[in-house]
Enzyme design. Structure first.
Site, PDB file in Angstrom:
ATOM      1  N   LYS A 157       0.883  -1.173   0.000  1.00 49.03           N
ATOM      2  CA  LYS A 157       0.000   0.000   0.000  1.00 49.03           C
ATOM      3  C   LYS A 157       0.917   1.218   0.000  1.00 49.03           C
ATOM      4  O   LYS A 157       1.277   1.745   1.050  1.00 49.03           O
ATOM      5  CB  LYS A 157      -0.889  -0.044   1.250  1.00 49.03           C
ATOM      6  CG  LYS A 157      -2.354   0.209   0.928  1.00 49.03           C
ATOM      7  CD  LYS A 157      -3.229  -0.033   2.103  1.00 49.03           C
ATOM      8  CE  LYS A 157      -4.321   1.008   2.225  1.00 49.03           C
ATOM      9  NZ  LYS A 157      -5.181   1.203   1.081  1.00 49.03           N
TER      10      LYS A 157
HETATM   11  N1  PMP Z   1      -7.203  -2.429  -3.143  1.00 53.26           N
HETATM   12  C1  PMP Z   1      -6.684  -1.212  -2.924  1.00 53.26           C
HETATM   13  C2  PMP Z   1      -5.845  -0.573  -3.977  1.00 53.26           C
HETATM   14  C3  PMP Z   1      -6.953  -0.556  -1.711  1.00 53.26           C
HETATM   15  O1  PMP Z   1      -6.454   0.659  -1.481  1.00 53.26           O
HETATM   16  C4  PMP Z   1      -7.761  -1.194  -0.737  1.00 53.26           C
HETATM   17  C5  PMP Z   1      -8.070  -0.481   0.541  1.00 53.26           C
HETATM   18  N2  PMP Z   1      -7.082  -0.691   1.504  1.00 53.26           N
HETATM   19  C6  PMP Z   1      -8.245  -2.478  -1.002  1.00 53.26           C
HETATM   20  C7  PMP Z   1      -7.951  -3.066  -2.224  1.00 53.26           C
HETATM   21  C8  PMP Z   1      -9.011  -3.238   0.031  1.00 53.26           C
HETATM   22  O2  PMP Z   1      -8.166  -3.640   1.072  1.00 53.26           O
HETATM   23  P1  PMP Z   1      -8.663  -3.763   2.580  1.00 53.26           P
HETATM   24  O3  PMP Z   1      -9.835  -4.668   2.570  1.00 53.26           O
HETATM   25  O4  PMP Z   1      -7.505  -4.306   3.320  1.00 53.26           O
HETATM   26  O5  PMP Z   1      -9.025  -2.385   3.023  1.00 53.26           O
END
Ligand code: PMP
Length: 305
Positions: A157
């Site tokens: 991320k």
């Molecule tokens: N893909 C991206 C690019 C994201 O930024 C997120 C949000 N964090 C997600 C998927 C979903 O991940 P999560 O369920 O861990 O929030």
């Protein structure tokens, strides 16, 4: 925006107004920061706040940091303790979103990752819905491609890669859609702008594998576990082609901010009956129960503030 009164900044909790970085900071100039987006949910029943899966969020954050050659003097457990301290300082009694960030904190010019100091920060904000039409989203296929793991680590991320997400989201919204599905460079479905993708075909829950340039979503992982354990569903992680979505029985997207968003139309084609299907409905309610600490079996995921 209802922001926290305090933040964690350069090793301590300070009033939010004091948590400032200089315009010459590396993380600001080059997008060299990594982050997570977590939620804490208020339980009206228990009159308490519960952080959802903070260990997993911090584990992913530290993995993102590893990929970007960053080190901080905290592990998952100490980051959880620090999160509880930040939440207690402002005595939140509502649903909130938390944004921990690790960033390259030196000032000056020079594109690289090595020989730079790293800092950790975190602030909180009041947060409810992220996608307005979360029970009947109309999405489009983005003309943008998802970043490839050989361009910027897709499973990390990393702030800089969110320029890609922002292009996707803005073009979809300006064209009148709620969200977009993004293909990777091989033409397979990767995910949304900031959420993972699922569809139901022949009663089987299908989602792209972690090798199709997705972020390894914590909501995705939670939904897979709930689908298998609570609904006895078969869940398959495999590549998905664009036109499979048009003929899916149901589709939804998952994310910490988004939670579980029902996709009922894709590029003007109704998905299934064009309304939220039974599997999505059930998963949404299970997920809501779990995050609000109503299912004791999943209390391992709820950390009480
Ligand atoms: N893909 C991206 C690019 C994201 O930024 C997120 C949000 N964090 C997600 C998927 C979903 O991940 P999560 O369920 O861990 O929030």
């Amino acid at each position: 925006m209802d922001l926290s009164k305090h933040a964690f900044f350069e090793g301590r909790i300070v009033p939010l107004g004091e948590a400032k970085v200089n315009i010459a900071t590396h993380g600001f100039l080059y997008g060299t920061s990594v982050f997570s987006g977590m939620r804490a949910y208020w339980s009206e029943e228990k009159k308490r706040l519960f952080v959802f899966r903070p260990y997993d969020h911090f584990h992913r954050l530290l993995n993102s940091a590893k990929m970007m050659a960053m080190t901080i003097p905290y592990d998952e457990e100490s980051l959880i303790q620090l999160t509880l301290d930040v939440l207690q300082t402002d005595d939140w009694k509502q649903d909130v979103y938390l944004r921990p960030t690790i960033y390259k904190a030196d000032m000056g010019i020079g594109v690289r990752l090595h020989d730079l100091k790293d800092e950790f920060s975190m602030f909180v904000m009041a947060f409810e819905k992220y996608v307005k039409n979360d029970s009947n989203a109309h999405v489009t296929f983005s003309s943008w491609r998802r970043i490839d793991d050989n361009v910027i680590p897709a499973r990390g991320k990393i702030a800089g890669s969110y320029a890609n997400s922002a292009l996707i989201k803005t073009d979809a919204n300006r064209a009148g859609f709620d969200e977009a599905i993004v293909l990777d460079n091989h033409g397979h479905i990767s995910e949304g702008s900031a959420m993972n993708f699922f569809m139901v075909r022949d009663g089987v829950l299908v989602t792209p594998p972690i090798t199709d340039n997705i972020l390894e979503g914590i909501t995705r992982n939670s939904v897979i576990e709930l689908a298998r354990s609570e609904m006895g569903l078969q869940v398959v992680e495999r590549s998905i082609d664009r036109t499979e979505v048009f003929i899916a029985e149901e589709a939804f997207m998952t994310g910490t901010a988004a939670q579980v968003v029902s996709v009922t139309k894709v590029d003007y084609r109704p998905i299934g009956a064009g309304t939220m299907g039974p599997i999505t409905t059930k998963l949404r309610s299970l997920f809501d129960d779990v995050v609000r600490a109503k299912l004791p079996k999943y209390n391992k995921w709820n950390v009480e503030v």
